[in-house]
Design a protein around this motif. Structure first.
Motif, PDB file in Angstrom:
ATOM      1  N   UNK A   3      37.919 -12.934  -6.525  1.00 11.42           N
ATOM      2  CA  UNK A   3      36.941 -14.085  -6.083  1.00 11.42           C
ATOM      3  C   UNK A   3      37.974 -15.372  -5.883  1.00 11.42           C
ATOM      4  N   UNK A   4      37.501 -16.389  -5.427  1.00 14.97           N
ATOM      5  CA  UNK A   4      38.328 -17.178  -5.637  1.00 14.97           C
ATOM      6  C   UNK A   4      38.332 -18.053  -7.167  1.00 14.97           C
ATOM      7  N   UNK A   5      38.470 -19.283  -7.608  1.00 14.84           N
ATOM      8  CA  UNK A   5      38.173 -19.609  -9.045  1.00 14.84           C
ATOM      9  C   UNK A   5      37.015 -20.031  -8.799  1.00 14.84           C
ATOM     10  N   UNK A   6      37.047 -21.348  -7.997  1.00 13.05           N
ATOM     11  CA  UNK A   6      35.946 -21.749  -7.896  1.00 13.05           C
ATOM     12  C   UNK A   6      34.515 -21.185  -7.400  1.00 13.05           C
ATOM     13  N   UNK A   7      35.076 -20.037  -7.233  1.00  8.87           N
ATOM     14  CA  UNK A   7      33.376 -18.764  -6.646  1.00  8.87           C
ATOM     15  C   UNK A   7      32.700 -18.438  -8.359  1.00  8.87           C
ATOM     16  N   UNK A   8      34.174 -18.597  -8.728  1.00  5.87           N
ATOM     17  CA  UNK A   8      33.649 -17.910 -11.179  1.00  5.87           C
ATOM     18  C   UNK A   8      33.342 -19.004 -11.099  1.00  5.87           C
ATOM     19  N   UNK A   9      33.986 -20.202 -10.644  1.00  5.77           N
ATOM     20  CA  UNK A   9      32.982 -20.747 -11.562  1.00  5.77           C
ATOM     21  C   UNK A   9      31.525 -21.245 -11.548  1.00  5.77           C
ATOM     22  N   UNK A  31      33.611 -23.869 -17.582  1.00  8.61           N
ATOM     23  CA  UNK A  31      34.444 -24.737 -16.929  1.00  8.61           C
ATOM     24  C   UNK A  31      35.823 -22.937 -17.231  1.00  8.61           C
ATOM     25  N   UNK A  32      34.964 -23.044 -18.777  1.00  9.87           N
ATOM     26  CA  UNK A  32      35.976 -21.755 -19.766  1.00  9.87           C
ATOM     27  C   UNK A  32      36.557 -21.123 -19.851  1.00  9.87           C
ATOM     28  N   UNK A  33      35.425 -19.625 -18.859  1.00 13.79           N
ATOM     29  CA  UNK A  33      35.657 -18.432 -18.166  1.00 13.79           C
ATOM     30  C   UNK A  33      36.352 -18.645 -16.486  1.00 13.79           C
ATOM     31  N   UNK A  34      36.298 -20.147 -15.373  1.00 15.00           N
ATOM     32  CA  UNK A  34      37.235 -20.466 -15.431  1.00 15.00           C
ATOM     33  C   UNK A  34      38.868 -20.484 -15.586  1.00 15.00           C
ATOM     34  N   UNK A  35      38.679 -20.992 -16.212  1.00 18.86           N
ATOM     35  CA  UNK A  35      40.451 -21.322 -17.660  1.00 18.86           C
ATOM     36  C   UNK A  35      40.629 -20.060 -18.221  1.00 18.86           C
ATOM     37  N   UNK A  36      40.374 -19.326 -18.719  1.00 23.77           N
ATOM     38  CA  UNK A  36      40.622 -17.528 -19.223  1.00 23.77           C
ATOM     39  C   UNK A  36      40.743 -17.069 -17.558  1.00 23.77           C
TER      40      UNK A  36
END
Length: 209
Positions: A3-9, A31-36
């Motif tokens: 998934x894109x990082x935007x979708x993840x966030x 934001x933390x999950x996206x950073x990881x």
């Protein structure tokens, strides 16, 4: 799964809110999950494991009682409470390490340590039950797998990462972790009303045949 990082966030934000955290904490968690994930770490898994613990039902018991001396709560520390506090109290690292005791899903502390690194313009070392990670705020040096829970986490100023992880542009959650996040996210959706069901059906009750 990819998934894109935007979708993840976006999914992480709704999932955290659906698990009972405030929208502010949901924003921090996403934001933390996206950073990881951008660091090639398992941000989705770390968040999914945390949300299944149900700590949001009594968050006061899972936040640090004090910041002088070891940080500990009445129960296991939640990284969505301890992490932002670590970022806000980055100045404490100028005088020595900060120790956190009994932390669940400690990988979620790394993005907040990265915030502290940017505030201090210094590299930050995070030792999780003997497993070490280092961040300069943008880059991260860490093994692929970190402890799921930690008896002790020590955060201190450190040296620059020797071999930073490669950056990623997509999240790669497991099927099970993605299902957990979506199950919690679903709780934020408003239940369908008769009116919305009719609108969603297109023709509603009319008969055009």
């Amino acid at each position: 799964m990819s998934f894109s990082l935007n979708e993840m966030e976006a999914t992480a934000k709704r999932a955290t809110r659906g698990a009972g955290y405030s929208w502010g904490q949901a924003e921090e968690a996403s934001k933390a999950a996206r950073w990881l994930c951008a660091q090639g770490m398992d941000g989705a898994g770390a968040l999914a494991r945390l949300l299944t613990l149900g700590l949001a039902s009594d968050l006061a018991a899972h936040r640090p009682r004090q910041v002088d001396g070891p940080w500990q709560g009445d129960g296991d520390l939640c990284p969505l409470s301890a992490g932002p506090l670590l970022s806000d109290c980055a100045h404490l690292l100028k005088t020595g390490p900060v120790e956190l005791q009994a932390v669940v899903s400690p990988a979620l502390l790394l993005p907040f340590a990265a915030n502290a690194a940017r505030v201090l313009k210094s590299c930050i070392s995070i030792e999780i039950d003997g497993v070490r990670a280092v961040t300069d705020g943008d880059h991260l040096a860490a093994p692929d797998i970190l402890p799921i829970t930690a008896r002790r986490v020590t955060v201190s100023q450190g040296v620059a990462p020797d071999v930073p992880r490669n950056r990623h542009t997509r999240a790669q959650p497991t099927l099970d972790d993605w299902a957990v996040l979506n199950r919690f996210a679903h709780r934020t959706y408003a239940p369908a009303t008769e009116e919305s069901r009719l609108l969603g059906a297109g023709a509603g009750l009319s008969d055009n045949d």
